[in-house]
Design a protein around this motif. Structure first.
Motif, PDB file in Angstrom:
ATOM      1  N   ASP A  70      36.725  52.790  51.051  1.00 17.71           N
ATOM      2  CA  ASP A  70      36.563  51.478  52.104  1.00 17.71           C
ATOM      3  C   ASP A  70      37.823  52.117  53.100  1.00 17.71           C
ATOM      4  OD1 ASP A  70      34.533  50.283  50.745  1.00 17.71           O
ATOM      5  OD2 ASP A  70      35.527  49.112  48.981  1.00 17.71           O
ATOM      6  N   LEU A  71      39.090  52.046  52.581  1.00 12.35           N
ATOM      7  CA  LEU A  71      40.353  52.264  53.396  1.00 12.35           C
ATOM      8  C   LEU A  71      39.645  53.580  54.290  1.00 12.35           C
ATOM      9  CD1 LEU A  71      43.736  51.698  53.674  1.00 12.35           C
ATOM     10  CD2 LEU A  71      43.970  54.045  52.404  1.00 12.35           C
ATOM     11  N   PHE A  72      39.060  54.443  54.014  1.00 16.68           N
ATOM     12  CA  PHE A  72      39.125  55.819  54.809  1.00 16.68           C
ATOM     13  C   PHE A  72      37.977  55.318  56.330  1.00 16.68           C
ATOM     14  CE2 PHE A  72      39.957  60.025  52.171  1.00 16.68           C
ATOM     15  CZ  PHE A  72      41.514  58.988  51.978  1.00 16.68           C
ATOM     16  N   LEU A  73      36.928  53.989  55.305  1.00 15.70           N
ATOM     17  CA  LEU A  73      36.025  53.969  56.141  1.00 15.70           C
ATOM     18  C   LEU A  73      36.598  52.954  56.939  1.00 15.70           C
ATOM     19  CD1 LEU A  73      33.061  53.006  53.413  1.00 15.70           C
ATOM     20  CD2 LEU A  73      33.515  55.392  55.840  1.00 15.70           C
ATOM     21  N   ASP A  74      37.525  51.824  57.012  1.00 12.35           N
ATOM     22  CA  ASP A  74      37.735  51.169  58.207  1.00 12.35           C
ATOM     23  C   ASP A  74      39.512  51.893  58.949  1.00 12.35           C
ATOM     24  OD1 ASP A  74      37.009  48.764  56.575  1.00 12.35           O
ATOM     25  OD2 ASP A  74      38.665  48.585  55.318  1.00 12.35           O
ATOM     26  N   GLN A  75      39.906  53.603  58.586  1.00 10.91           N
ATOM     27  CA  GLN A  75      40.843  53.452  59.427  1.00 10.91           C
ATOM     28  C   GLN A  75      38.909  54.438  60.079  1.00 10.91           C
ATOM     29  OE1 GLN A  75      43.183  56.151  57.119  1.00 10.91           O
ATOM     30  NE2 GLN A  75      44.914  54.788  56.289  1.00 10.91           N
ATOM     31  N   ALA A  76      38.850  54.968  59.696  1.00  7.69           N
ATOM     32  CA  ALA A  76      38.019  56.182  60.721  1.00  7.69           C
ATOM     33  C   ALA A  76      37.332  55.274  61.300  1.00  7.69           C
ATOM     34  CB  ALA A  76      36.575  56.579  60.308  1.00  7.69           C
ATOM     35  N   MET A  77      36.579  53.059  61.332  1.00  6.76           N
ATOM     36  CA  MET A  77      36.725  52.651  62.698  1.00  6.76           C
ATOM     37  C   MET A  77      37.266  52.423  63.171  1.00  6.76           C
ATOM     38  SD  MET A  77      34.279  49.532  62.255  1.00  6.76           S
ATOM     39  CE  MET A  77      33.436  50.155  61.160  1.00  6.76           C
ATOM     40  N   THR A  78      38.550  51.945  63.170  1.00  6.65           N
ATOM     41  CA  THR A  78      39.375  50.926  63.727  1.00  6.65           C
ATOM     42  C   THR A  78      40.562  52.497  64.785  1.00  6.65           C
ATOM     43  OG1 THR A  78      41.267  52.139  62.193  1.00  6.65           O
ATOM     44  CG2 THR A  78      40.503  49.508  62.602  1.00  6.65           C
ATOM     45  N   LYS A  79      40.290  53.570  64.235  1.00  4.46           N
ATOM     46  CA  LYS A  79      41.167  55.005  65.072  1.00  4.46           C
ATOM     47  C   LYS A  79      40.379  55.475  65.674  1.00  4.46           C
ATOM     48  CE  LYS A  79      45.270  54.471  61.600  1.00  4.46           C
ATOM     49  NZ  LYS A  79      46.397  55.259  61.029  1.00  4.46           N
ATOM     50  N   HIS A  80      38.993  54.747  65.735  1.00  2.94           N
ATOM     51  CA  HIS A  80      37.930  56.171  66.140  1.00  2.94           C
ATOM     52  C   HIS A  80      38.287  57.661  66.100  1.00  2.94           C
ATOM     53  CE1 HIS A  80      34.572  55.796  68.850  1.00  2.94           C
ATOM     54  NE2 HIS A  80      34.743  56.807  69.616  1.00  2.94           N
ATOM     55  N   TYR A  81      37.899  58.189  64.840  1.00  2.00           N
ATOM     56  CA  TYR A  81      37.917  59.160  64.231  1.00  2.00           C
ATOM     57  C   TYR A  81      36.290  59.838  64.069  1.00  2.00           C
ATOM     58  CZ  TYR A  81      42.664  58.956  62.266  1.00  2.00           C
ATOM     59  OH  TYR A  81      44.183  59.051  62.699  1.00  2.00           O
ATOM     60  N   ARG A  82      36.459  61.109  63.898  1.00  2.00           N
ATOM     61  CA  ARG A  82      34.934  61.208  63.961  1.00  2.00           C
ATOM     62  C   ARG A  82      34.951  61.772  62.878  1.00  2.00           C
ATOM     63  NH1 ARG A  82      33.793  66.807  67.887  1.00  2.00           N
ATOM     64  NH2 ARG A  82      35.598  67.725  65.963  1.00  2.00           N
ATOM     65  N   VAL A  83      34.275  61.432  61.634  1.00  2.00           N
ATOM     66  CA  VAL A  83      33.951  61.685  59.979  1.00  2.00           C
ATOM     67  C   VAL A  83      32.760  62.910  60.236  1.00  2.00           C
ATOM     68  CG1 VAL A  83      35.661  60.361  60.186  1.00  2.00           C
ATOM     69  CG2 VAL A  83      33.328  59.352  59.991  1.00  2.00           C
ATOM     70  N   ALA A  84      32.982  63.042  58.472  1.00  2.00           N
ATOM     71  CA  ALA A  84      31.548  63.292  58.209  1.00  2.00           C
ATOM     72  C   ALA A  84      31.621  62.987  56.685  1.00  2.00           C
ATOM     73  CB  ALA A  84      31.894  65.085  57.501  1.00  2.00           C
ATOM     74  N   LEU A  85      30.473  62.030  56.918  1.00  2.00           N
ATOM     75  CA  LEU A  85      30.019  61.066  55.844  1.00  2.00           C
ATOM     76  C   LEU A  85      28.621  61.878  54.549  1.00  2.00           C
ATOM     77  CD1 LEU A  85      29.304  57.671  57.462  1.00  2.00           C
ATOM     78  CD2 LEU A  85      31.702  58.232  56.250  1.00  2.00           C
ATOM     79  N   PHE A  86      29.360  62.162  53.089  1.00  3.41           N
ATOM     80  CA  PHE A  86      28.016  62.509  52.404  1.00  3.41           C
ATOM     81  C   PHE A  86      27.932  61.639  51.776  1.00  3.41           C
ATOM     82  CE2 PHE A  86      31.291  65.813  53.075  1.00  3.41           C
ATOM     83  CZ  PHE A  86      31.269  66.472  52.868  1.00  3.41           C
ATOM     84  N   LEU A  87      26.201  61.070  52.586  1.00 14.01           N
ATOM     85  CA  LEU A  87      25.516  59.615  51.764  1.00 14.01           C
ATOM     86  C   LEU A  87      24.932  60.238  50.619  1.00 14.01           C
ATOM     87  CD1 LEU A  87      24.607  59.729  54.894  1.00 14.01           C
ATOM     88  CD2 LEU A  87      26.378  57.945  53.933  1.00 14.01           C
TER      89      LEU A  87
END
Length: 99
Positions: free
Chosen positions: A38-55
Motif C-alpha cells: 500500500d505504501l509503494f502504491l501510494d508513492q507511485a501515484m503521488t510521485k508519478h513513478y513508472r512501476v511494474a505491478l506483479f498481479l
C-alpha cells in the motif's frame, strides 16, 4: 557454415540470458506485506513513478503509471506506451517494483 550458426545461436542465448538476469525477469514472485504494498502504491501515484505491478494470476508484470483513485479501493493504471487502461485493486497486486 554449421559452426557459424551454432556459434551465433550460443551467443544469442547468452545475451538473452544476460538481459533476463539484468532485468530480473526470471525472479520468482514473492508477495509483499500489505502495508508495504500500500505504501509503494501510494508513492507511485503521488510521485508519478513508472512501476511494474506483479498481479495475481499473471506471469508477466504490467508496466505503467497509477493515475487516479477510483471509488473504494480501486486504482486506474495506464499501461506504458499504449492507450490501454486497467482498473485494479491493491488486493490483486502481489508486488510493486519501480522501473
Amino acid at each position: 557454415m554449421e559452426n557459424k550458426v551454432s556459434r551465433f545461436s550460443s551467443i544469442s542465448r547468452s545475451i538473452q540470458q544476460s538481459y533476463q538476469e539484468f532485468f530480473d525477469l526470471n525472479e520468482p514472485i514473492v508477495a509483499m506485506p500489505a502495508s508495504q504494498r500500500d505504501l509503494f502504491l501510494d508513492q507511485a501515484m503521488t510521485k508519478h513513478y513508472r512501476v511494474a505491478l506483479f498481479l495475481d494470476g499473471q506471469d508477466q508484470p504490467v508496466v505503467g503509471y497509477l493515475n487516479h483513485h477510483l471509488s473504494g479501493q480501486r486504482l486506474l493504471l495506464n499501461h506504458y506506451r499504449t492507450n490501454v487502461a486497467s482498473i485494479i485493486t491493491p488486493v490483486q497486486v502481489l508486488s510493486v517494483k519501480r522501473v
